[in-house]
Design a protein around this motif. Sequence first.
Motif, mmCIF file in Angstrom:
data_model
loop_
_atom_site.group_PDB
_atom_site.id
_atom_site.type_symbol
_atom_site.label_atom_id
_atom_site.label_comp_id
_atom_site.label_asym_id
_atom_site.label_seq_id
_atom_site.Cartn_x
_atom_site.Cartn_y
_atom_site.Cartn_z
ATOM 1 N N CYS A 1 52.068 -48.904 61.616
ATOM 2 C CA CYS A 1 52.779 -49.608 62.691
ATOM 3 C C CYS A 1 52.226 -49.234 64.060
ATOM 4 C CB CYS A 1 54.275 -49.294 62.636
ATOM 5 S SG CYS A 1 55.113 -49.969 61.194
ATOM 6 N N GLY A 2 52.032 -47.950 64.279
ATOM 7 C CA GLY A 2 51.561 -47.487 65.584
ATOM 8 C C GLY A 2 50.153 -47.961 65.904
ATOM 9 N N VAL A 3 49.249 -47.792 64.978
ATOM 10 C CA VAL A 3 47.855 -48.176 65.230
ATOM 11 C C VAL A 3 47.735 -49.694 65.325
ATOM 12 C CG1 VAL A 3 45.506 -48.151 64.313
ATOM 13 C CG2 VAL A 3 46.884 -46.073 64.247
ATOM 14 N N THR A 4 48.440 -50.414 64.479
ATOM 15 C CA THR A 4 48.396 -51.873 64.550
ATOM 16 C C THR A 4 48.914 -52.356 65.900
ATOM 17 O OG1 THR A 4 48.627 -52.058 62.152
ATOM 18 C CG2 THR A 4 49.156 -54.013 63.435
ATOM 19 N N GLY A 5 50.002 -51.769 66.365
ATOM 20 C CA GLY A 5 50.532 -52.124 67.684
ATOM 21 C C GLY A 5 49.541 -51.833 68.801
ATOM 22 N N LEU A 6 48.900 -50.679 68.751
ATOM 23 C CA LEU A 6 47.887 -50.340 69.755
ATOM 24 C C LEU A 6 46.727 -51.324 69.729
ATOM 25 C CD1 LEU A 6 47.665 -46.448 69.437
ATOM 26 C CD2 LEU A 6 48.439 -47.743 71.425
ATOM 27 N N LEU A 7 46.308 -51.679 68.528
ATOM 28 C CA LEU A 7 45.179 -52.599 68.412
ATOM 29 C C LEU A 7 45.527 -53.982 68.948
ATOM 30 C CD1 LEU A 7 43.680 -51.533 64.984
ATOM 31 C CD2 LEU A 7 42.927 -50.900 67.276
ATOM 32 N N PHE A 8 46.753 -54.448 68.707
ATOM 33 C CA PHE A 8 47.165 -55.733 69.277
ATOM 34 C C PHE A 8 47.104 -55.678 70.796
ATOM 35 C CE2 PHE A 8 49.839 -56.827 65.367
ATOM 36 C CZ PHE A 8 48.876 -57.685 64.880
ATOM 37 N N LYS A 9 47.552 -54.580 71.347
ATOM 38 C CA LYS A 9 47.585 -54.464 72.808
ATOM 39 C C LYS A 9 46.180 -54.344 73.404
ATOM 40 C CE LYS A 9 49.419 -51.876 76.672
ATOM 41 N NZ LYS A 9 50.395 -50.923 77.133
ATOM 42 N N TYR A 10 45.360 -53.450 72.880
ATOM 43 C CA TYR A 10 44.091 -53.138 73.515
ATOM 44 C C TYR A 10 42.922 -54.023 73.082
ATOM 45 C CZ TYR A 10 46.339 -49.144 75.596
ATOM 46 O OH TYR A 10 47.176 -48.344 76.326
ATOM 47 N N CYS A 11 42.925 -54.529 71.868
ATOM 48 C CA CYS A 11 41.812 -55.372 71.420
ATOM 49 C C CYS A 11 41.866 -56.761 72.035
ATOM 50 C CB CYS A 11 41.773 -55.461 69.896
ATOM 51 S SG CYS A 11 41.234 -53.921 69.129
ATOM 52 N N GLY A 12 42.992 -57.115 72.610
ATOM 53 C CA GLY A 12 43.119 -58.404 73.266
ATOM 54 C C GLY A 12 42.563 -58.423 74.681
ATOM 55 N N ARG A 13 42.164 -57.297 75.155
ATOM 56 C CA ARG A 13 41.585 -57.235 76.503
ATOM 57 C C ARG A 13 40.207 -57.887 76.505
ATOM 58 N NH1 ARG A 13 43.455 -51.215 78.461
ATOM 59 N NH2 ARG A 13 45.647 -51.779 78.667
ATOM 60 N N LYS A 14 39.773 -58.260 77.697
ATOM 61 C CA LYS A 14 38.520 -58.983 77.829
ATOM 62 C C LYS A 14 37.355 -58.246 77.166
ATOM 63 C CE LYS A 14 36.872 -62.219 81.133
ATOM 64 N NZ LYS A 14 36.981 -62.685 82.482
ATOM 65 N N GLN A 15 37.151 -57.010 77.499
ATOM 66 C CA GLN A 15 36.091 -56.210 76.896
ATOM 67 C C GLN A 15 36.660 -54.834 76.541
ATOM 68 O OE1 GLN A 15 32.938 -56.287 79.822
ATOM 69 N NE2 GLN A 15 32.038 -58.079 78.860
ATOM 70 N N PRO A 16 37.307 -54.749 75.396
ATOM 71 C CA PRO A 16 37.901 -53.451 75.044
ATOM 72 C C PRO A 16 36.818 -52.402 74.811
ATOM 73 C CG PRO A 16 37.975 -54.954 73.178
ATOM 74 C CD PRO A 16 37.469 -55.751 74.344
ATOM 75 N N ASP A 17 37.104 -51.184 75.218
ATOM 76 C CA ASP A 17 36.175 -50.076 74.988
ATOM 77 C C ASP A 17 36.483 -49.523 73.595
ATOM 78 O OD1 ASP A 17 34.716 -47.718 74.899
ATOM 79 O OD2 ASP A 17 35.116 -47.217 77.000
ATOM 80 N N ILE A 18 35.786 -50.058 72.616
ATOM 81 C CA ILE A 18 36.034 -49.737 71.212
ATOM 82 C C ILE A 18 35.846 -48.247 70.953
ATOM 83 C CG2 ILE A 18 35.293 -50.179 68.833
ATOM 84 C CD1 ILE A 18 36.626 -52.588 70.226
ATOM 85 N N LYS A 19 34.792 -47.691 71.485
ATOM 86 C CA LYS A 19 34.493 -46.276 71.245
ATOM 87 C C LYS A 19 35.601 -45.382 71.803
ATOM 88 C CE LYS A 19 30.693 -42.983 71.641
ATOM 89 N NZ LYS A 19 30.707 -42.594 70.260
ATOM 90 N N MET A 20 36.002 -45.630 73.046
ATOM 91 C CA MET A 20 37.040 -44.803 73.667
ATOM 92 C C MET A 20 38.379 -44.969 72.933
ATOM 93 S SD MET A 20 38.292 -44.482 77.615
ATOM 94 C CE MET A 20 39.394 -45.883 77.694
ATOM 95 N N LEU A 21 38.749 -46.216 72.623
ATOM 96 C CA LEU A 21 40.005 -46.457 71.925
ATOM 97 C C LEU A 21 39.991 -45.786 70.551
ATOM 98 C CD1 LEU A 21 42.786 -47.782 71.803
ATOM 99 C CD2 LEU A 21 41.660 -49.890 71.022
ATOM 100 N N SER A 22 38.871 -45.862 69.868
ATOM 101 C CA SER A 22 38.747 -45.226 68.548
ATOM 102 C C SER A 22 38.926 -43.718 68.657
ATOM 103 C CB SER A 22 37.377 -45.534 67.936
ATOM 104 O OG SER A 22 37.204 -46.908 67.773
ATOM 105 N N GLU A 23 38.298 -43.125 69.665
ATOM 106 C CA GLU A 23 38.428 -41.674 69.865
ATOM 107 C C GLU A 23 39.868 -41.292 70.188
ATOM 108 O OE1 GLU A 23 35.550 -40.777 72.911
ATOM 109 O OE2 GLU A 23 33.855 -41.094 71.539
ATOM 110 N N GLN A 24 40.538 -42.099 71.018
ATOM 111 C CA GLN A 24 41.925 -41.811 71.365
ATOM 112 C C GLN A 24 42.825 -41.914 70.135
ATOM 113 O OE1 GLN A 24 42.012 -44.769 74.491
ATOM 114 N NE2 GLN A 24 42.383 -43.175 76.025
ATOM 115 N N ILE A 25 42.625 -42.945 69.344
ATOM 116 C CA ILE A 25 43.433 -43.104 68.133
ATOM 117 C C ILE A 25 43.164 -41.957 67.170
ATOM 118 C CG2 ILE A 25 43.761 -44.519 66.054
ATOM 119 C CD1 ILE A 25 43.400 -46.985 67.897
#
Length: 183
Positions: free
Chosen positions: A140-164
């Motif tokens: 639930c938590g990771v899916t929610g984060l991905l909905f929020k952040y992956c919808g951005r124009k150019q998400p920073d995949i590497k940084m988001l992955s490290e944070q998760i």
Amino acid sequence: MDMKNMIAQAFAEMVRQKGIDKVTVKSLIESCCISRQTFYYHFQDLVEVIEWSLERAVEEMLSQSLQAETPGKAIEVFVSSTAENYGLICKLMESRKRAQMENMLLKASRKYFEQLLLARCPEPLLPYSDWEVLLDFWACGVTGLLFKYCGRKQPDIKMLSEQIYRLLSEQMLGSIKLSETEK
């Protein structure tokens, strides 16, 4: 190419173009140039096409994740795949069957995390009930984060992955220490 995969790919493309609510079995079989019998030989309905596609996606992500050099890189596979398919995921979530789509996506996320953890640690050290809650929380938590952040124009995949990864590995929680007066 096998028939199930061909049907699933055509379905995904149609969903991307016009949304899930406008895709019918009739329009799908016309797009694939197959008979209705062929479709029903492989799938019961359109929802089963989605379920089958999600299962294949989880298997592919898991395979790539298990080959990753680090657990953080394994999470990056999951985040990258979500970002790449964000448009399709949004189309699924915009449907009249949103609750059903949401449950399928959460189930797929949970399965990914469960299989990833079991591959790295075949016997969890937690009691079964805690293990179940942990997997649900992560899904639930990771899916929610991905909905929020992956919808951005150019998400920073590497940084988001490290944070998760840091969240999941308790590194972030471990860095927050309560002083004796706050306890």
